[in-house]
Scaffold this motif. Structure first.
Motif, mmCIF file in Angstrom:
data_model
loop_
_atom_site.group_PDB
_atom_site.id
_atom_site.type_symbol
_atom_site.label_atom_id
_atom_site.label_comp_id
_atom_site.label_asym_id
_atom_site.label_seq_id
_atom_site.Cartn_x
_atom_site.Cartn_y
_atom_site.Cartn_z
ATOM 1 N N GLU A 141 0.859 -1.201 0.061
ATOM 2 C CA GLU A 141 0.049 0.062 -0.028
ATOM 3 C C GLU A 141 0.824 1.355 -0.104
ATOM 4 N N VAL A 145 -0.100 3.585 -3.350
ATOM 5 C CA VAL A 145 -1.005 4.896 -3.031
ATOM 6 C C VAL A 145 -0.167 6.121 -3.736
ATOM 7 N N TYR A 148 -0.613 5.946 -7.798
ATOM 8 C CA TYR A 148 -2.134 6.244 -7.977
ATOM 9 C C TYR A 148 -2.119 7.687 -8.345
ATOM 10 N N LEU A 168 -5.923 3.419 -9.749
ATOM 11 C CA LEU A 168 -6.728 3.431 -8.697
ATOM 12 C C LEU A 168 -7.905 2.178 -8.171
ATOM 13 N N SER A 172 -6.670 -1.281 -6.554
ATOM 14 C CA SER A 172 -7.374 -1.372 -5.228
ATOM 15 C C SER A 172 -7.980 -2.783 -5.488
ATOM 16 N N SER A 175 -5.079 -4.985 -4.551
ATOM 17 C CA SER A 175 -4.760 -5.090 -3.273
ATOM 18 C C SER A 175 -5.704 -5.886 -2.496
#
Length: 507
Positions: A141, A145, A148, A168, A172, A175
């Motif tokens: 993460e 992030v 993104y 994104l 996601s 993830s």
């Protein structure tokens, strides 16, 4: 009432020093970026970012040869972590140089842009050092992030915003898939530590919960590594993101994902290799086929490089499949040479985007051999290296991967790598032919970065070099490295061998 004393874990500051350098530099860059003078934002901030990457590399060299647990065993400092951190930091430093005069840092603010780049690199360091499911997800993460946001930093260009949004949403999903897989692994084995999972794996090797956890973990990491069929985001995001960020993602994110693959599957899940290795071999084959076929019809250089990166992920996956020290060494070696070949190619793309009105279309490099022979030579070496032509670092890397596949009883996968490399010549040679065998576009479309043609009476190359010496330096340095390490690969071999020693349980 008796209150028990809480004792925190021992912190090995020396072992964590490369990570601290990256995060410290990110904080400093962010603060300095708030200052108003233009020279500070456009000159000092990138220099501080470069210093941060340089400090992380220097501290990594200082720690080379160390093998120790960090933060109560959540992280592992060994030669795999350090060698891959060299790949991340070198890629990050190159991205800083490519971004120096780019539009994205001005639109997103220089401090934020370069701080996000440093933070993403810190996340990659955590990801490859993780030997605990929790720290692995935190690292993922921490790298995801910032990326993104970085994909959408050209805020006045719709395709950049689209790339950020697509990355994104799909990132996601990846993830979340990985998190489900890690949760299932914990549920099946009762441990979040890789060593504990390895001890429990033998007792639950046929448990559906455990096998589901492996499958979801493969899918989650495959999203980050652009492994088919989890690669759908790659062409659109590579094309839409600012080109320096595309270059960084192409090399650093892939290196981080494969570092996590090696650590998770060759340590925690090694005893279950009979279950996951054949499946990964099939995925590698599909990835090689899909990537090479997808690249054949591309006219956009960034989309071509995106599909190429899919195929290259299939080649690298062979090093994970065999679950041997030779496989680890081959994968690490190829990740290092992949950095050189890609950075050389993307640096040329950046220069031509700024010099022409053609963006990243293949027409932007037509006639480059006449106009900019040094740039054309760098791009040619990159294309030949990616296709695996002898005397380039890419050939040595692919030979190493094929050797690992054959040694691990996956000879057929080595044959697939050879066939995939043969097919890839069709689109790599197309770029080379455009540079050396086709005429340049009309003169009216060719502009220097300043909006004017090269100065009359002067060398076009000298004029461009005066405009952007740092971008030229990236192209020429990494192009030369592709050739040098194809002839003298022993320095990289030694680093790859050291990285392989991080897995004493492998043969």
């Amino acid at each position: 009432m008796i209150i028990a004393a809480v004792k925190g874990p021992h912190i090995d500051w020396a072992g964590l020093s490369p990570l601290i350098a990256l995060l410290g530099a990110a904080t400093l860059v962010l603060m300095v970026g708030l200052l108003r003078p233009r020279i500070v934002r456009e000159g000092l901030v990138p220099l501080l970012a470069l210093a941060g990457f340089g400090a992380a590399i220097g501290l990594g060299i200082w720690q080379l040869g160390e093998h120790k647990d960090l933060v109560a065993g959540a992280l592992r400092l060994d030669d795999l972590t350090i060698v891959l951190s060299f790949v991340f930091c070198t890629g990050g430093a190159a991205a800083v140089l490519l971004s120096w005069r780019a539009l994205a840092p001005r639109e997103a603010a220089h401090g934020e842009y370069f701080a996000l780049l440093l933070t993403a690199t810190a996340g990659m360091w955590v990801l490859v050092a993780a030997q605990n499911l929790v720290s692995l997800f935190l690292g993922l993460e921490l790298l995801s992030v910032p990326l993104y946001v970085l994909c959408a930093t050209e805020m006045r260009r719709a395709t950049s915003l689209e790339a950020g949004l697509k990355y994104l949403i799909i990132g996601s999903v990846g993830s979340a898939t990985l998190l489900y897989g890690l949760a299932f692994l914990y549920g099946a084995t009762g441990s979040t530590d890789f060593a504990g999972i390895a001890r429990g794996a033998g007792n639950v090797s046929s448990d559906p919960l455990f096998l589901t956890g492996i499958a979801l973990s493969v899918a989650g990491l495959a999203f980050k590594a652009s492994v088919a069929p989890f690669h759908q985001w790659t062409p659109d995001v590579y094309e839409g993101a600012p080109t320096p960020i595309t270059a960084f993602m192409a090399v650093a994110t892939k290196a981080a994902a494969f570092g996590a693959f090696l650590r998770l599957f060759d340590v925690a899940l090694l005893d279950a290799s009979a279950d996951w290795a054949p499946a990964l071999a099939v995925l590698a084959t599909i990835t090689i086929v899909v990537g090479n076929v997808g690249a054949l019809g591309q006219s956009s250089l960034k989309r071509l490089m995106a599909w190429s990166s899919v195929a290259q992920a299939g080649y690298m996956l062979a090093g994970v499949v065999v679950a041997t020290q030779l496989g680890v060494r081959a994968t690490v070696f190829y990740l290092a040479v992949y950095l050189m070949m890609n950075m050389a190619a993307f640096a040329v793309i950046v220069i031509r985007e700024r010099e022409t009105g053609l963006g990243d279309d293949i027409a932007s490099v037509q006639g480059l051999g006449v106009q900019r022979p040094l740039l054309a030579a760098a791009m040619t070496l990159a294309m030949l290296g990616l296709s695996g032509i002898p005397a380039t670092a890419g050939f040595i890397g692919k030979f190493y991967l094929i050797d690992a596949a054959v040694d691990g009883d996956y000879t057929w996968l080595g044959v697939v790598i050879v066939i995939g490399s043969m097919v890839s010549l069709a689109y790599y040679l197309k770029v080379i032919a455009a540079m050396w065998m086709q005429d340049a576009p009309a003169a009216g479309t060719l502009l220097a970065t300043t909006g004017r043609p090269a100065m009359a009476g002067g060398s076009a190359e000298a004029d461009a070099a005066r405009v952007e010496p740092e971008t030229w330096a990236v192209a020429l340095l990494f192009g030369a490295a592709t050739l040098f390490f194809g002839i003298v690969p022993s320095p990289l071999f030694n680093l790859a061998v050291d990285a392989g020693r991080a897995f004493p349980g492998l043969f």
